[in-house]
Design an enzyme around this catalytic site. Sequence first.
Site, mmCIF file in Angstrom:
data_model
loop_
_atom_site.group_PDB
_atom_site.id
_atom_site.type_symbol
_atom_site.label_atom_id
_atom_site.label_comp_id
_atom_site.label_asym_id
_atom_site.label_seq_id
_atom_site.Cartn_x
_atom_site.Cartn_y
_atom_site.Cartn_z
ATOM 1 C CB ILE A 112 -0.114 -7.686 8.555
ATOM 2 C CG1 ILE A 112 1.261 -7.566 9.229
ATOM 3 C CG2 ILE A 112 -0.412 -6.469 7.703
ATOM 4 C CD1 ILE A 112 2.428 -7.569 8.250
ATOM 5 C CB CYS A 113 -0.062 -4.411 11.857
ATOM 6 S SG CYS A 113 0.461 -3.073 12.946
ATOM 7 C CB ALA A 114 -3.861 -2.574 14.138
#
Length: 395
Positions: A112-114
Amino acid sequence: MASPAAVKKVLVPITAGSEPVEAFVPIAVLRRAGADVTVAAAGAGAGADLRVHAMYGVTVVADASVADCADASYDLVALPGGVPGAENLGGCAALESIVRRQALGGGLYAAICAAPPLALARWGLLNGVKATAHPAFVDKFPAEVAAVDANVVVDGRVVTGRGPAPAMEFALALVEHLYGKDKVDEIAKSMMVRYEPGYAFKELNPVQWQCSGTPKVLIPVANGSEEVEVLVTVDVLRRANADVVVASVEGGAKVVVARHGTRIVADALLDAAVAAGQQFDLVIVPGGMPGAKTLAGTEALVALLKAHAAAGRAYGAIGAATAEVLEPHGLLEGKKATTCAAMVDPSECGSRVVVDGNLATSSSPGTAMEFALAVVEKLLGPEAAREVAEALLFV
């Protein structure tokens, strides 16, 4: 007689700079579903100190090191984001080996995310796959990855998510892969999950909350406190630059074991925090059982809450804490409030967040982010709250 289904084993690696919401919302949700989740410290050698300093001053104790998990098999490996957390995970050779083996074996893996671009794509494990990531990191995907603008993307055995606010949706997508849609519906209902972005709150008897300069906030915790309610609130308030003190009421122990097994390292012991003479602008009591009952029986906390109520200073509670802590001590007298258990005010049972004068209450773990943003707005104004909401991708 049919034998019981095997317990699903999940690995969630964390490291310095991991994003707390993205790590511990999925961990708590997966454990609610019945998964055996190992929280593993990346970068730590076998037998090393397992304390991990995540983003926003959150410190937790992992269950093991990634090195300890090298030979184990998992039904899912899920990577949280955060900066520099995602990059640190991407540079962990032991973790790369585990996830690569997971992928080659046809196992489920997620980020998730970066973490999708800085870990999975870095290892070549998103080539030919549709994936999402935080908007600030989408350009880090190589040409081999088909970037999709969505909160959660499921492509075969790979699940990716955008960022903190969609972490609950990401977690439930993982639950659906492991346990099916019925389990997702069960958890979403009990946690009062809402998939739409944005926050709002019901306000009655509006007053200006007292706050001069940087808001000082106390969050007491006990064994059995609900970690989603604690860590989401801490994350959001510290994003708003509030001075948050997480204080343990467990005797001399600064490490508390939350409701779903997360070992949170408190900033201080409650007695020391109160004895220091610091005046808090806000006291927030998290729910979770049996943590709420322990907090209800903590004399120093009850005295502080009563002092806040009498002086018109702000106080609040989430989930079971409203009914278990505030109501028995007369701290809801003349107030409207919402809670998840033993509704003390049935007229507000449909409200996710209620602010009545100097009191703020919220219903459940699934409303924690909305609650925290409402508190930011009351302390620092709507512009500050919107800025934090945008950073969370909650708009």
